[in-house]
Design a protein around this motif. Structure first.
Motif, short mmCIF file in Angstrom:
data_model
loop_
_atom_site.label_atom_id
_atom_site.label_comp_id
_atom_site.label_asym_id
_atom_site.label_seq_id
_atom_site.Cartn_x
_atom_site.Cartn_y
_atom_site.Cartn_z
N UNK A 94 0.80 -1.23 0.00
CA UNK A 94 0.00 0.00 0.00
C UNK A 94 0.83 1.29 0.00
N UNK A 95 2.13 1.18 0.30
CA UNK A 95 2.97 2.39 0.30
C UNK A 95 3.44 2.76 -1.10
N UNK A 96 3.13 1.91 -2.11
CA UNK A 96 3.58 2.14 -3.48
C UNK A 96 2.40 2.46 -4.38
N UNK A 97 2.71 3.13 -5.48
CA UNK A 97 1.70 3.44 -6.49
C UNK A 97 2.38 3.39 -7.86
N UNK A 98 1.58 3.39 -8.92
CA UNK A 98 2.14 3.39 -10.27
C UNK A 98 1.58 4.54 -11.08
N UNK A 99 2.38 5.02 -12.02
CA UNK A 99 1.90 6.03 -12.98
C UNK A 99 2.25 5.54 -14.38
N UNK A 100 1.52 6.00 -15.35
CA UNK A 100 1.77 5.61 -16.74
C UNK A 100 3.09 6.20 -17.21
N UNK A 101 3.99 5.33 -17.68
CA UNK A 101 5.28 5.81 -18.13
C UNK A 101 5.20 6.58 -19.43
#
Length: 490
Positions: free
Chosen positions: A217-224
């Protein structure tokens, strides 16, 4: 003398390079002139050997399945289907990502199925099947940074990580010129670097990035939002150059998998089942079996390495102090070459270089490399101890008519042992720590197991702390034993 030694070392190096080039050329000529029977040979032995780097969820990673550590993931399911189609058993050989291509070129594996992108550079060394899975690229970030890191342009002047030798590594280099590229050897190390703020982002395939973010839960992703062609954005299976019959069979299996949509409908769901962390403990105590296995391999290799290293080292020392010039020069070349080259390079040469001629298992290759490397240092320790015994001892033994073998056995060596024992003990301690190097060829020693626990628990620091503590306990205990023996022999 020093100039002569340097000249001999130069000749040895040139010979080794020449041998390596000749082996490569011979393999290329053989591949070009010998009819392809790769598929027939695989069916004959009844085993398809798959090389993979199991630290890349959901493609391939280690999981605790019914108390047993098992390599699972989407690529593993694909490998099982291919083996089933071929009517053979699947053997999975875990390796570091950087060792995969050379393992295929040297015949250690029949195919590489490890989230591998068929780049033009790689295609010069191996052949690729059709792309079996295509995905976009994402950047993993710390969730607290989501307000400021929204796209790849946000990373100007910031450190961004990727696994060395991967498509993602090249994408950062070419399409994020303002970012500071950080390359590491494993996904677990990258995620730990991200969580400890050594890097601000990690570029990975979307499936893998989503898996990490979902499990932590401490991580997230964004579109590269990276620009990639259809081929480089996808993953394919690598086979040896000229292995057309195997490539054709693999393409047939890939076509069947794609027509049935097995990756989306089945394989990713199977991998996701092992990635769910809400029903499993991430306590280090729960993974004691992993650490126990690592200790078993580490101590086993260390004990075997020190025994054979000592035997060989004493033999080389005897050659070094011999009056026969040929034996003396052989010993000099042996010790100088082994001490002047990295142990890691020696491990890789024995496993992959000699492996092109002999089928040497990874564990045996590691033991051989460690034993041979250790013997070079022990030989110098023993030689120094023997030559440190006073000349009066030799003269007294000769005046009494004692044979040379008995003189060294009962008089010289026991006295030398007292002075060299601390150095021998230090060498043994160094050897225990050096066993970590063999993890590069897939030997499951303590450092290798630490990486597995990191990937399984998504915890970076805790497995390292446990590993350091275990090394300390082992070496501290050994130091006390060696000190006790030292007091007894004095």
């Amino acid at each position: 003398m020093p100039k002569t030694k340097q000249f001999i070392m130069l000749i040895v190096t040139v010979l080794l390079v020449t041998i390596g080039l000749n082996l490569t050329a011979a393999n290329q000529v053989q591949a070009a002139t010998t009819p392809d029977d790769t598929l027939a040979q695989i069916k004959k032995k009844g085993v398809l050997v798959m090389g993979t780097s199991p630290n890349y969820p959901p493609y391939e990673f280690q999981a605790n399945v019914n108390g047993k550590q098992t390599i699972v993931g989407m690529d593993i399911e694909i490998g099982k289907q291919i083996a089933k189609d071929l009517g053979v058993k699947l053997e999975i050989k875990p390796l570091s990502f950087s060792s995969l291509l050379v393992s295929l070129e040297t015949g250690k594996v029949d195919m590489i199925l490890s989230g591998l992108s068929p780049t033009p550079e790689r295609a010069k060394s191996v052949d690729f099947t059709n792309v079996y899975y295509t995905e976009s690229q994402s950047i993993i970030i710390n969730r607290n940074d989501a307000a400021t890191l929204k796209n790849k342009a946000s990373f100007a002047g910031k450190p961004v990580g990727a696994e060395t030798g991967t498509l993602q590594y090249d994408l950062i280099k070419k399409q994020m010129p303002g970012a500071k590229l950080v390359g590491m050897g494993s996904a677990a190390d990258l995620i730990m670097a991200l969580k400890t703020h050594k890097v601000d982002g990690v570029v990975k395939g979307t499936a893998s990035a989503t898996a990490y973010a979902t499990s932590d839960p401490s991580l997230a992703t964004i579109n590269g939002d990276f620009t990639t062609d259809q081929t480089q954005a996808g993953n394919a299976i690598a086979v040896a150059k000229g292995a057309d019959s195997l490539k054709t069979a693999l393409n047939q299996s890939i076509t069947k998998i794609q027509k049935r949509h097995l990756i989306q409908r089945q394989y990713l769901k199977t991998a996701g089942k092992y990635l769910k962390s809400d029903d499993k403990s991430t306590s280090m105590v729960s993974y004691w079996q992993f650490f126990a296995k690592g200790i078993e391999y580490t101590l086993g290799m260390s004990i075997v390495g020190i025994v054979f290293g000592a035997i060989l080292g004493i033999l080389v020392a005897a050659m070094r102090i011999s009056k026969t010039k040929l034996l003396k020069w052989i010993a000099i070349i042996y010790t100088e070459f082994l001490r002047d080259t990295p142990l890691m390079a020696q491990v890789l040469f024995i496993y992959f270089g000699l492996g092109a001629l002999l089928n040497i298992p990874a564990l045996l290759a590691g033991i051989i490399a460690i034993s041979v490397n250790t013997s070079a240092y022990i030989s110098e320790i023993v030689r120094g101890g023997v030559q440190g015994v006073s000349d009066g001892q030799y003269e007294a033994a000769k005046s009494l008519g004692i044979k040379n073998t008995d003189m060294y056995r009962f008089i010289i060596f026991p006295q030398a042992l007292k002075s060299i024992w601390p150095s021998l003990g230090n060498q043994f301690i160094t050897l225990i720590k050096d066993t970590s190097i063999v993890s590069i060829i897939g030997v499951t020693e303590l450092i290798y197991q630490m990486g597995i626990v990191q990937a399984e628990t998504y915890r970076g620091v805790a497995p390292i702390a446990v590993t350091i503590l275990l090394y300390f306990i082992i070496i501290f205990t050994l130091s006390r034993i060696l000190r006790h023996v030292e007091k007894r022999i004095h």
